[in-house]
Design a protein around this motif. Structure first.
Motif: not given
Length: 125
Positions: A34-36, A48-49, A99-105, A111-113
């Motif tokens: 989960i990203g901001w 942001v994070a 979303d499901l993704l790798s930390g590097g991106i 990449k977030y749906n």
């Protein structure tokens, strides 16, 4: 059902603090990241994070390191963004995404749906 809902935005003086919350449906919450993100008028959306499900992987944009803290409460399906020492340049619409993704991106919005509707943060100088 997939849903994300942000709250906690507002208007503060520079140097002040706010805590944003992102309440997620169970399906959204169990996506591994989960990203901001934030977007100011006329600017591109900026990561942001981000935090992974276990809380062991946390990432920050350089512009907020040392001032913002991301955390999650898995019992409440909620991710928080504690923002301290706010600056006028932090003014933006803040949104959480999952979303499901790798930390590097983590910072790549495309990449977030799953996205929330956003909450406005305004920092007055």
């Amino acid at each position: 059902q997939v849903s994300l809902s942000e709250s906690g935005g507002g208007s503060v003086q520079a140097g002040g603090s706010l805590r944003l919350s992102c309440a997620a449906s169970r399906y959204a919450y169990t996506r591994n990241y989960i990203g901001w993100f934030r977007q100011a008028p006329g600017k591109e959306r900026e990561g942001v994070a981000a935090i992974d499900f276990g809380g062991g992987a946390i990432y920050y944009a350089d512009s907020v390191k040392g001032r913002f803290t991301i955390s999650r409460d898995n019992a409440k399906n909620t991710v928080y963004l504690e923002m301290n020492s706010l600056k006028p340049e932090d003014t933006a619409m803040y949104s959480c995404a999952a979303d499901l993704l790798s930390g590097g991106i983590w910072f790549v919005a495309a990449k977030y749906n799953y996205w929330g509707q956003g909450t406005q943060v305004t920092v007055r100088s």
